[in-house]
Write a protein that holds these residues in place. Sequence first.
Motif: not given
Length: 387
Positions: A190-194, A320-325
């Motif tokens: 989850g941490k490594y989306g890119l 895990r870079n939670f974002q866009q919510r």
Amino acid sequence: MKITDFLYQASINDPQLRLFEGQYPTEAGMSMNSYVLLDEKIAVLDTVDQAYQEVWLKKIQTILAERKPDYLIVHHMEPDHSACIQAFLERYPDTEVVGNVKTFAMMEAFFGEAIAPCRRIVKEGDQLPLGNHILQFFFAPMVHWPEVMMSYEIKEQILFSADAFGRFGTQQADVNWVEEARRYYYGIVGKYGLPVQNCLKKVADLPIQRICPLHGPLLSETCQQAIDRVALWSRYQAETSGVLIACSSVYGHTLQAAQRLAEKLKEKNVLAEWVDLNRTDVSWAVAKAFQYSHLVCASVTYNGDLFPSMRHFLYHLKDRNFQQRTVAVIESGSWAPNADNRIHALLADCPGLIWPFEKIQIIGAMKAPQQEAIDRLAEQLAQSLAQ
Ligand SMILES: Cc1cc2nc3c(=O)[nH]c(=O)nc-3n(C[C@H](O)[C@H](O)[C@H](O)COP(=O)(O)O)c2cc1C
Ligand SMILES: [Fe+2]
Ligand SMILES: [Fe+2]
């Protein structure tokens, strides 16, 4: 076990395994996959966890019959896949070990410098002919660890995807692939989306008939759905318009508020579910938080801070870079409520979070004003979701 005349698997399925990588509960067990490719040359793809060494070596021996392996291909050096390299090489010392520069550095760190005297160091895009079949290597750094690579067999169009496209549960387990793959995905990468997106770009133009991951079932008809799903997860996009209500309560008053909100949302035909963070493993709560577009955090104040299960949950989300919510808060306390402040502080660095709703504060138990505030929040969430 034979998959095609060329592709065999020597995978381990452990239905009893209850904890993977020291933190993920695996109610349906776990698989550690290993493959054998039979052509003019023979390649063994990865090993398994130490605990299964003898069983795995026996499987390899059965598949090889009287033949000897030419190559051991090491896609990933994490010990759930690499622990048996030494034992394998003791049994088959003439095998050439295939990896990249980082693979061998890690291999020496685990097994000492003398390991794998016969090495083939591959670079991005290198090919390894096996006879009628050719393997091509694609690096996938940080699609779990820095040395990870995938390989693609050109003739049968098989992607050996390392930890990508895996899921919790044995291969045979009767579990919903998406649910267990999502929990696995956010837990592990989850941490490594890119890096996951970069890896997906490399395989985007390849025709893929089959995906052979290091965990979980092999995919064939559902390859494209799995690729699309992982692409969406890697962009941190919500899959479901709806609300997760994550609740941390000691005596139940905050939980009652969470449940009231869930009921009100359901009355409005909004997809909503609540989780009791004290009784649900954080890996499930994290996966659900990423699945839904809206998150409500309902927490007691505990010694001026959050209750531990809420703190733990938010730490894992942030990690895990939670974002866009869209996020809302219900806080409770008896003398100096402070949960709202702490929730904002813990998620302060998460990009693209919006907090359009007023916090709801409960002192002790819900009374009429808080009940009305919860009903209003349900209405506002429904409106937000309808936009
Ligand atoms: C060990 C402990 C520490 C607490 N610390 C605080 C606090 O710092 N500030 C506060 O307002 N309430 C504090 N509380 C009280 C709870 O937040 C409050 O009673 C709340 O209503 C409990 O909600 P619940 O029924 O959902 O568990 C504490 C409670 C406990 C058990
Ligand atoms: Fe891994
Ligand atoms: Fe793994």
